[in-house]
Design an enzyme around this catalytic site. Structure first.
Site, mmCIF file in Angstrom:
data_model
loop_
_atom_site.group_PDB
_atom_site.id
_atom_site.type_symbol
_atom_site.label_atom_id
_atom_site.label_comp_id
_atom_site.label_asym_id
_atom_site.label_seq_id
_atom_site.Cartn_x
_atom_site.Cartn_y
_atom_site.Cartn_z
ATOM 1 N N LEU A 1 -45.987 -39.026 16.271
ATOM 2 C CA LEU A 1 -47.329 -38.788 16.011
ATOM 3 C C LEU A 1 -47.500 -37.104 16.448
ATOM 4 O O LEU A 1 -48.582 -36.446 15.876
ATOM 5 C CB LEU A 1 -48.165 -39.574 17.227
ATOM 6 C CG LEU A 1 -48.450 -40.954 17.039
ATOM 7 C CD1 LEU A 1 -49.310 -41.645 18.177
ATOM 8 C CD2 LEU A 1 -49.023 -40.973 15.609
ATOM 9 N N GLY A 2 -46.669 -36.743 17.138
ATOM 10 C CA GLY A 2 -46.952 -35.252 17.480
ATOM 11 C C GLY A 2 -46.297 -34.979 18.830
ATOM 12 O O GLY A 2 -45.683 -35.638 19.420
ATOM 13 N N GLY B 1 -47.160 -33.262 22.411
ATOM 14 C CA GLY B 1 -48.274 -33.084 23.417
ATOM 15 C C GLY B 1 -47.811 -31.788 24.229
ATOM 16 O O GLY B 1 -46.723 -31.293 23.966
ATOM 17 N N PHE C 1 -46.885 -32.252 27.010
ATOM 18 C CA PHE C 1 -45.615 -32.604 27.909
ATOM 19 C C PHE C 1 -44.385 -33.229 27.085
ATOM 20 O O PHE C 1 -43.368 -33.254 27.593
ATOM 21 C CB PHE C 1 -46.098 -33.768 29.007
ATOM 22 C CG PHE C 1 -47.159 -33.051 29.902
ATOM 23 C CD1 PHE C 1 -46.618 -32.495 31.079
ATOM 24 C CD2 PHE C 1 -48.408 -33.098 29.750
ATOM 25 C CE1 PHE C 1 -47.359 -31.804 32.037
ATOM 26 C CE2 PHE C 1 -49.293 -32.662 30.667
ATOM 27 C CZ PHE C 1 -48.705 -31.917 31.869
ATOM 28 N N GLY C 2 -44.601 -33.399 26.032
ATOM 29 C CA GLY C 2 -43.564 -34.256 25.340
ATOM 30 C C GLY C 2 -43.666 -34.834 23.838
ATOM 31 O O GLY C 2 -45.057 -34.693 23.445
ATOM 32 N N VAL D 1 -44.579 -37.532 21.166
ATOM 33 C CA VAL D 1 -45.505 -38.950 21.173
ATOM 34 C C VAL D 1 -45.214 -39.445 19.898
ATOM 35 O O VAL D 1 -45.022 -39.204 18.773
ATOM 36 C CB VAL D 1 -46.907 -38.765 21.321
ATOM 37 C CG1 VAL D 1 -47.662 -39.795 21.570
ATOM 38 C CG2 VAL D 1 -47.273 -37.641 22.569
ATOM 39 N N LYS E 1 -44.938 -41.534 25.074
ATOM 40 C CA LYS E 1 -44.970 -40.242 25.321
ATOM 41 C C LYS E 1 -43.434 -40.146 25.971
ATOM 42 O O LYS E 1 -43.224 -40.688 27.182
ATOM 43 C CB LYS E 1 -45.835 -39.701 26.296
ATOM 44 C CG LYS E 1 -45.819 -38.319 26.343
ATOM 45 C CD LYS E 1 -47.234 -37.677 26.959
ATOM 46 C CE LYS E 1 -48.057 -37.349 25.776
ATOM 47 N NZ LYS E 1 -49.031 -36.370 26.043
ATOM 48 N N ASP F 1 -55.450 -29.221 31.807
ATOM 49 C CA ASP F 1 -55.225 -28.945 30.333
ATOM 50 C C ASP F 1 -56.274 -29.525 29.565
ATOM 51 O O ASP F 1 -55.877 -30.174 28.392
ATOM 52 C CB ASP F 1 -53.680 -29.283 29.972
ATOM 53 C CG ASP F 1 -53.141 -28.412 28.841
ATOM 54 O OD1 ASP F 1 -53.986 -27.506 28.427
ATOM 55 O OD2 ASP F 1 -52.121 -28.834 28.273
#
Ligand SMILES: *[C@@H]1O[C@H](CO)[C@@H](O)[C@H](O)[C@H]1NC(C)=O
Ligand SMILES: *[C@@H]1O[C@H](CO)[C@@H](O)[C@H](O)[C@H]1NC(C)=O
Ligand SMILES: *[C@@H]1O[C@H](CO)[C@@H](O)[C@H](O)[C@H]1NC(C)=O
Ligand SMILES: *[C@@H]1O[C@H](CO)[C@@H](O)[C@H](O)[C@H]1NC(C)=O
Length: 674
Positions: free
Chosen positions: A350-351, A353, A355-356, A358, A373, A469
């Protein structure tokens, strides 16, 4: 003749008054009980009623199948009742609790549309607290939820129609005429509860004691409560139980109930024991059945030894902690998540983010859509603290937060499992998608939602949770385009050193409050700063800072400020909205966005004030001349370009603003940030 009739009629009514219809039942084990079960509830072969089965985020109900008349419909008088039951709570991890259970009197034996976790399977976000529920519950709660004013994380309470108890106390029992001895509800030891309501005196008593202790003379809770508006003429009695992020099991060993009479005593020695019944007998009976299976299994084991040795080595290299091994597998195995995401395949990506990475996935068993995630994670951190931290994040539950539903850990990777948000992240609609933009109504709804979610993080929890964030790409949209804030709580995990990715600076340029670069410290006020940038972003459809190859092109705050000073504030709106917007709401959002973006922390409102402004309860304080001056001297563009020096008059303006800024906001009903 008439006299005699009247006399008998009188006797009849008198009798009715003195002893209303009594009804009772007693289960020293549940073999023969034909309970209405749902969720994870089941009667085990031992006769124990098992409510939850060591899975997290689940709930269950068990109700006696016939309703009782809790209200005399002709006289409107409530009934008395008394009940006692024996329960055991076994958390999956020692000392980490798992929600709780409740004795319930309910209009239905199903309690449809309810939630697990702190809702105990009794209510949902909208039904909690509604008088139409007609629910009386005695809760045994092992988690402290500030939103329900819980007294601690180990308490007993009486609930009417909602989870904010009418009366509650830490779990304890009277071991004398006045002194109380504390008890842990989730010690794994059987305990007995008596709940009694005397309708005449309107006295509701709840008493708790270890199983082998006689009933204490002094109840733990005793309160005068008028139940006539809660009771109905037909109601079911039963239990509701739920687990949260951490799994656990809740059991009922025996139950006695009586309407309008004293319940019959449970006999401790007749109750089923939680330990498996005579294992040897069972083994004899089943050995013939299992022998052929055992032979096949043996062969498989022999054949797979080389493979297993190889795998075991690898696993040991991963170094699962002793503690972790002792308590068995977690809710999600790596295999479950690997399957759900088709091996973390590219088409499910999905992308990336904050922190990591997803991934999207669908759980094989429940068909639930999830987002996984993957975060780099320092596996040396103590598992117990780690789980405690994760479960505290998981307990944060608000309609505007993306719900954490589970986790797993493997080889330096932590995997967090969230509810899947079908409409993706907000920034896509604001900046990337030409074809589909959001209407003003949708945008304003999202803004109010995110404000409520952030207020919950700041004030609705045991500790202040900083998000650190906030930005459009961290706002996710569910199927109904409700905004949900993602990635909350992770900053805290990061601080405790459990995430390996330590070089990362929190926050994103344009959302980062200027004082953070000075002090390095985040506060609720720096979250508000980022929220201000978010407000402007959503209203204007522009990023906080837009870059060109030649350098900074547009700093959104400065641009909006300029328009405001020219008296053309409304021109800052996203052009794609056309004329489809509400001028007053647009002004509130833009003004609030500027106020939250103030370079001086003290000028920014608290999230509570932000919510009040958005709800139209108070008007947005105007920016004064000094505020404006400060804006210009502390402008992001200047900071980016490196010109941060304050001129002499700027310095004076700063000094002046400290006080006037305070005054401006002191006009609001609530005090400043926490
Ligand atoms: C627990 O109960 C759920 C729901 O009924 C069921 O799907 C699951 O398989 C059960 N788990 C165990 C370990 O019995
Ligand atoms: C909450 O529960 C009520 C019934 O108690 C139900 O009507 C409503 O649809 C539920 N809401 C959600 C969001 O599930
Ligand atoms: C019992 O629990 C209460 C509340 O948690 C606590 O304040 C008190 O100190 C405890 N008493 C003892 C004797 O442990
Ligand atoms: C209890 O409440 C009901 C309705 O809410 C009221 O009619 C009744 O008078 C109350 N009973 C007493 C004793 O106050």
């Amino acid at each position: 003749m008439l006299h005699t009739f009247a006399f008998f009629f009188f006797l009849f009514t008198l009798k009715q008054k003195i002893s209303p219809v009594a009804a009772d039942f007693l289960f020293n084990a549940f073999h023969t009980a034909e309970l209405i079960l749902n969720g994870a509830a089941a009667v085990q072969s031992t006769g124990i009623l098992r409510l939850t089965n060591n899975t997290n985020q689940e709930f269950s109900h068990a109700f006696y199948p016939t309703p009782f008349s809790f209200l005399n419909t002709s006289s409107g008088e409530p009934s008395s009742f008394s009940t006692s039951f024996v329960f055991v709570i076994i958390p999956r991890y020692i000392e980490i609790s798992s929600e709780g259970l409740a004795f319930v009197i309910s209009p239905t034996p199903t309690l449809a549309d309810t939630l697990p976790s702190q809702f105990l399977g009794l209510f949902n976000l909208t039904s909690d607290g509604q008088a139409t529920n007609h629910i009386v519950a005695v809760e045994l709660d092992t988690v402290q939820n500030k939103e329900f004013d819980d007294v601690n994380d180990n308490h007993v309470g009486i609930d009417l129609n909602g989870l904010t108890s009418v009366v509650a106390a830490p779990a304890a029992y009277a071991n004398g005429s006045s002194s109380f001895q504390n008890l842990s509800l989730f010690s794994g030891q059987p305990m007995r509860v008596w709940a009694e309501y005397d309708a005449k005196k309107m006295e509701f008593n709840v008493t708790l004691a270890p199983l082998n202790t006689p009933k204490p003379a002094l109840p733990l809770l005793s309160s005068i409560i008028n139940l006539s508006s809660v009771f109905l003429s037909e109601m079911y009695v039963g239990f509701s139980s739920s687990t949260g992020t951490t799994a656990g099991s809740h059991y009922i060993l025996g139950w006695s109930f009586c309407l309008n009479c004293r319940e019959r005593e449970l006999v401790p020695s007749d109750l089923p024991s939680l330990l498996p019944l005579s294992q040897t007998k069972k083994r004899n009976r089943t050995i013939a059945y299992w022998l052929p299976v055992a032979v096949v299994v043996f062969l498989i084991i022999i054949l797979s030894v080389p493979f297993l040795v190889f795998r075991r080595r690898r696993q040991l290299a991963e170094s699962a902690e002793d503690w972790e091994m002792e308590y068995g597998p977690k809710r999600f195995s790596y295999g479950d998540l690997h399957r759900a995401t088709r091996g973390f395949s590219d088409e499910n990506f999905l992308g990336s983010g904050g922190f990591g990475e997803v991934y999207r996935g669908v759980l094989a068993k429940s068909k639930q859509a999830i987002a996984v995630k993957r975060i780099s994670h320092d596996s040396k951190q103590g598992m117990k603290e780690f789980i405690a931290e994760i479960s505290s994040i998981g307990r944060l539950r608000h309609r505007n937060l993306v719900q954490l539903i589970g986790y797993t850990r493997r080889r330096g990777k932590l995997m967090l499992v969230y509810d899947f948000m079908p409409n993706g992240s907000l920034d896509n609609y604001l900046f990337n998608r030409v074809d589909q933009s959001l209407t003003w109504k949708q945008r304003f709804h999202i803004i109010k939602g995110i404000a409520a979610g952030l207020l919950y993080l700041h004030e609705g929890w045991e500790q202040v949770v900083l998000h650190r964030d906030i930005k459009a790409s961290n706002v996710l949209l569910d199927a109904g385009f409700n905004g949900k804030l993602g990635d909350f709580g992770l900053a805290r995990l990061h601080d405790r050193g459990s995430m390996a990715e330590t070089t990362r600076v929190f926050g994103t340029l344009g959302y980062l409050a200027p004082e953070i670069s000075r002090t390095g410290k985040s506060t609720t006020s720096s979250d508000v700063f980022a929220f201000g940038a978010f407000l402007l972003e959503v209203a204007c459809g522009k990023k906080p800072v837009e870059f060109k190859t030649s350098g900074v092109d547009l700093v959104l705050v400065d641009w909006v400020l300029e328009l405001m000073e020219r008296g053309e504030l409304i021109e800052a709106r996203d052009r794609r909205l056309g004329n489809e917007f509400v001028v007053e709401e647009m002004e509130i959002v833009l003004r609030l966005g500027l106020l939250c973006s103030s370079p001086v922390a003290e000028v920014r409102p608290s999230m509570r004030q932000v919510v009040q402004c958005l709800e139209g309860q108070v008007s947005v304080p105007a920016l004064t001349e000094e505020h404006l001056f400060m804006f210009h001297s502390g402008s992001i563009k200047k900071r980016l370009v490196g010109d941060v020096s304050l001129s002499g008059s700027g310095g004076r303006a700063l000094a002046a603003m400290g006080s006037s800024g305070q005054d401006q906001c002191a006009g609001l009903p609530l005090s400043f940030g926490r």
